[in-house]
Design a protein around this motif. Structure first.
Motif, PDB file in Angstrom:
ATOM      1  N   GLU A 115       0.845  -1.191   0.000  1.00 18.22           N
ATOM      2  CA  GLU A 115       0.000   0.000   0.000  1.00 18.22           C
ATOM      3  C   GLU A 115       0.881   1.242   0.000  1.00 18.22           C
ATOM      4  O   GLU A 115       1.847   1.339   0.755  1.00 18.22           O
ATOM      5  N   GLY A 119      -3.771   6.042  -1.357  1.00 20.34           N
ATOM      6  CA  GLY A 119      -4.635   4.940  -1.754  1.00 20.34           C
ATOM      7  C   GLY A 119      -4.110   4.110  -2.917  1.00 20.34           C
ATOM      8  O   GLY A 119      -4.747   3.142  -3.325  1.00 20.34           O
ATOM      9  N   GLU A 120      -2.961   4.498  -3.481  1.00 17.58           N
ATOM     10  CA  GLU A 120      -2.393   3.713  -4.581  1.00 17.58           C
ATOM     11  C   GLU A 120      -1.752   2.442  -4.045  1.00 17.58           C
ATOM     12  O   GLU A 120      -1.400   2.347  -2.864  1.00 17.58           O
ATOM     13  N   ARG A 150      -4.270   2.590  -9.110  1.00 21.45           N
ATOM     14  CA  ARG A 150      -4.940   3.753  -8.506  1.00 21.45           C
ATOM     15  C   ARG A 150      -6.422   3.411  -8.365  1.00 21.45           C
ATOM     16  O   ARG A 150      -7.007   2.863  -9.302  1.00 21.45           O
ATOM     17  N   PRO A 151      -7.039   3.741  -7.243  1.00 20.02           N
ATOM     18  CA  PRO A 151      -8.477   3.465  -7.119  1.00 20.02           C
ATOM     19  C   PRO A 151      -9.260   4.180  -8.228  1.00 20.02           C
ATOM     20  O   PRO A 151      -9.006   5.343  -8.523  1.00 20.02           O
ATOM     21  N   PRO A 159     -12.329  -1.826 -10.315  1.00 15.81           N
ATOM     22  CA  PRO A 159     -11.983  -1.075  -9.097  1.00 15.81           C
ATOM     23  C   PRO A 159     -10.709  -0.234  -9.185  1.00 15.81           C
ATOM     24  O   PRO A 159     -10.509   0.645  -8.368  1.00 15.81           O
ATOM     25  N   TYR A 160      -9.850  -0.516 -10.170  1.00 16.35           N
ATOM     26  CA  TYR A 160      -8.555   0.177 -10.245  1.00 16.35           C
ATOM     27  C   TYR A 160      -8.280   0.669 -11.654  1.00 16.35           C
ATOM     28  O   TYR A 160      -8.820   0.153 -12.639  1.00 16.35           O
TER      29      TYR A 160
END
Length: 183
Positions: A115, A119-120, A150-151, A159-160
């Motif tokens: 992590e 949030g990446e 990345r979200p 999701p990414y």
């Protein structure tokens, strides 16, 4: 923590996060194996890089020079615009190196997640890509991908977004006539 920070090879990742990332990567592999390139390209952020550096055989003392640095030799060094152009060519039926298209199968393993800030996620994945072309031509590509995920937004289908991809092949000499497929 940044991607450049050294860490233990042992990672303890939340099982839900591990599962979500693995399912995202498996879905990406399915898109490529099924030749769904126009959907695949939507997985990349607008500022994404897709990079396959060259590799050279070095002594133990020079092992840190084995993989070319950014800006040095590369098999592929594409930004999002160049990736979109490659997708347009491969789907046009006019890219002779992929007409008729190769048959591929991707195997992903050893998916490790770190992590990052904001949030990446830094994700390292070992891969094996098999390519069968025409009647008798076969190639395989083996290596490790280092992705920054990345979200994606709340309304996104996946999701990414892939913000950065570095693909390091184990081969120093590519015996395939081309790297005309996406790895």
């Amino acid at each position: 923590m940044t991607a450049a920070t050294a860490q233990s090879a042992l990672r303890t990742t939340d099982p839900v996060l591990q599962h979500r990332v693995e399912q995202f990567l498996y879905a990406e592999a399915e898109l490529l194996d099924d030749h769904r390139y126009t959907e695949w390209i939507t997985l990349f952020a607008e500022d994404a890089r897709y990079w396959i550096p060259t590799r050279s055989t070095r002594t133990i003392r020079e092992r840190d020079k084995e993989i070319s640095a950014r800006g040095e030799g590369a098999h592929v060094d594409d930004d999002h615009t160049m990736l979109c152009g490659r997708v347009r060519r491969i789907t046009s039926g006019l890219q002779w190196s992929e007409e008729p298209p190769s048959r591929t199968r991707r195997l992903l393993t050893n998916i490790r997640i770190t992590e990052l800030d904001g949030g990446e996620l830094a994700v390292r994945t070992n891969f094996w890509v098999y390519r069968s072309r025409l009647e008798r031509h076969e190639d395989w590509f083996v290596g490790e991908r280092s992705d920054v995920l990345r979200p994606a937004g709340p309304d996104a289908a996946y999701p990414y977004l892939i913000a950065d991809r570095k693909i390091v092949l184990e081969q120093t000499t590519i015996l395939a006539p081309s790297i005309s497929i996406f790895l």
